[in-house]
Write a protein that holds these residues in place. Sequence first.
Motif, PDB file in Angstrom:
ATOM      1  N   ARG A   1     -11.373  -5.595  -5.055  1.00  0.00           N
ATOM      2  CA  ARG A   1     -11.926  -4.604  -4.132  1.00  0.00           C
ATOM      3  C   ARG A   1     -10.805  -3.742  -3.581  1.00  0.00           C
ATOM      4  NH1 ARG A   1     -17.175  -5.345  -5.580  1.00  0.00           N
ATOM      5  NH2 ARG A   1     -17.842  -7.491  -5.272  1.00  0.00           N
ATOM      6  N   HIS A   2     -11.137  -2.518  -3.208  1.00  0.00           N
ATOM      7  CA  HIS A   2     -10.147  -1.589  -2.678  1.00  0.00           C
ATOM      8  C   HIS A   2     -10.266  -1.507  -1.156  1.00  0.00           C
ATOM      9  CE1 HIS A   2      -8.533   0.092  -6.451  1.00  0.00           C
ATOM     10  NE2 HIS A   2      -9.726  -0.206  -6.933  1.00  0.00           N
ATOM     11  N   PHE A   3      -9.103  -1.587  -0.492  1.00  0.00           N
ATOM     12  CA  PHE A   3      -9.049  -1.535   0.962  1.00  0.00           C
ATOM     13  C   PHE A   3      -8.067  -0.446   1.379  1.00  0.00           C
ATOM     14  CE2 PHE A   3     -10.493  -5.745  -0.083  1.00  0.00           C
ATOM     15  CZ  PHE A   3     -11.430  -6.049   0.900  1.00  0.00           C
ATOM     16  N   THR A   4      -8.524   0.394   2.328  1.00  0.00           N
ATOM     17  CA  THR A   4      -7.644   1.426   2.861  1.00  0.00           C
ATOM     18  C   THR A   4      -6.746   0.828   3.947  1.00  0.00           C
ATOM     19  OG1 THR A   4      -9.200   2.082   4.598  1.00  0.00           O
ATOM     20  CG2 THR A   4      -9.439   3.151   2.432  1.00  0.00           C
TER      21      THR A   4
ATOM     22  N   THR B   1       2.352   1.927  -3.493  1.00  0.00           N
ATOM     23  CA  THR B   1       1.428   2.439  -4.512  1.00  0.00           C
ATOM     24  C   THR B   1       1.286   3.953  -4.427  1.00  0.00           C
ATOM     25  OG1 THR B   1      -0.514   2.152  -3.086  1.00  0.00           O
ATOM     26  CG2 THR B   1       0.111   0.297  -4.491  1.00  0.00           C
TER      27      THR B   1
ATOM     28  N   ASP C   1      -4.329   5.815  -1.606  1.00  0.00           N
ATOM     29  CA  ASP C   1      -5.039   5.678  -0.337  1.00  0.00           C
ATOM     30  C   ASP C   1      -5.548   4.269  -0.097  1.00  0.00           C
ATOM     31  OD1 ASP C   1      -4.720   8.398   0.139  1.00  0.00           O
ATOM     32  OD2 ASP C   1      -6.575   8.915  -0.927  1.00  0.00           O
ATOM     33  N   SER C   2      -5.473   3.399  -1.115  1.00  0.00           N
ATOM     34  CA  SER C   2      -6.021   2.050  -0.971  1.00  0.00           C
ATOM     35  C   SER C   2      -5.237   1.066  -1.829  1.00  0.00           C
ATOM     36  CB  SER C   2      -7.505   2.024  -1.370  1.00  0.00           C
ATOM     37  OG  SER C   2      -7.660   2.351  -2.739  1.00  0.00           O
ATOM     38  N   ILE C   3      -5.455  -0.201  -1.534  1.00  0.00           N
ATOM     39  CA  ILE C   3      -4.831  -1.268  -2.308  1.00  0.00           C
ATOM     40  C   ILE C   3      -5.938  -2.204  -2.789  1.00  0.00           C
ATOM     41  CG2 ILE C   3      -4.454  -2.708  -0.263  1.00  0.00           C
ATOM     42  CD1 ILE C   3      -1.889  -3.728  -1.566  1.00  0.00           C
ATOM     43  N   GLU C   4      -5.767  -2.761  -3.980  1.00  0.00           N
ATOM     44  CA  GLU C   4      -6.807  -3.634  -4.544  1.00  0.00           C
ATOM     45  C   GLU C   4      -6.518  -5.092  -4.197  1.00  0.00           C
ATOM     46  OE1 GLU C   4      -8.717  -4.862  -8.888  1.00  0.00           O
ATOM     47  OE2 GLU C   4      -7.521  -3.033  -8.687  1.00  0.00           O
TER      48      GLU C   4
ATOM     49  N   LEU D   1       0.829  -1.199   0.000  1.00  0.00           N
ATOM     50  CA  LEU D   1       0.000   0.000   0.000  1.00  0.00           C
ATOM     51  C   LEU D   1       0.866   1.252   0.000  1.00  0.00           C
ATOM     52  CD1 LEU D   1      -2.712   1.453   0.236  1.00  0.00           C
ATOM     53  CD2 LEU D   1      -2.627   1.081   2.710  1.00  0.00           C
TER      54      LEU D   1
END
Length: 346
Positions: free
Chosen positions: A47-50, A37, A40-43, A34
């Motif tokens: 799905r995207h997660f903060t 990248t 603010d989020s990672i896939e 994260l």
Amino acid sequence: MHYLSPASFLGDHFQLPLDARALQRERKRLLADLELTGGDSIELQGRHFTKNQLLAYFDELQQGNIASWHLAIAEDPVLLRFLQDATIRPGADFKDTAVYTDPAFIHWLSPYFSSAFTDAVTACFEMGDAARMRAMLDNKLLMTADHEEQCWLFIAGILEKNIALFDHYHTRGQKTAPAMMPITQISAFIGHGYIEVIRQLPDHRFGRLKDSYAFNMQHPAIAVFNRDLRNRPLTVIWLEEAISLAVSPNAKAVIRAKLEEFNQLMRKRKRRQYFRYAWIAMVVLGLISGIFGDPSSNPGEFFFQKTPTDPVRTVTLPDPMTDTTGHLDSYTPEVHAPGKDSARHP
């Protein structure tokens, strides 16, 4: 909330008891990814997660029965796919396992399940996928009563929005309106695939709304019938679909009466067209007979005035056939919209 299975990043290490070292290693790796990248989020699994969501996820995974519940889902490929991808194959079933009746498990899973359910419902309506809708509803809805009601309200909102569109289309389709809306703006919500999706919904919860939707399908049908001659055959199909959707006998009877009215007007127009074409054929045959045959057999009157240089023939024909109004070509039957009172169903 989107579901993420620990098996997606722990792989074979996801088993009970949890491997604390493997769990800590994966937590650090995901947080490092994260940071790299720069976002603010990672896939993960589409799905995207903060960062905060990842930290909360790993903390929860080590509490109580959470890991065992994740493992139960991992061992049910149908449920796992539904939660992660919001899809289910026609005829596929969740496993029949005791944990699915545990209130604590349902309370924990409910936010994930309801999120996947609304995503799947949206896809079913967009694609006209009645088989997927049927498969979802044939399985146990693993969510709380509150989340289930929220899902029903979500679906009701979709249908009520379409009903409002049908009414607006009818208003724009009146002869006093400047121009009709394109038929493509309503055709997707009134076609066979879409109606089949609605038909899968439970009658005990959506019976009245199904009747209302079916009744209001008459509005775009009337507008198209009156102002779009080329697409009149579609209106018959729409009303047939509306009859199949309606639940109450009263709603079906009202729509069936409007369908019969449409059919009568279309049959009447076809008869007029037949007589018109027959008359044109008679006139043409009369002209041909007068030119090449015996003038006495022609239905018109033929007078020949001979001059020394060139014969001149004057042809007098009967007046063309007209309808009772005298305007055959401009005849367009006006179908009136159903009264407001008839839209109310018991």
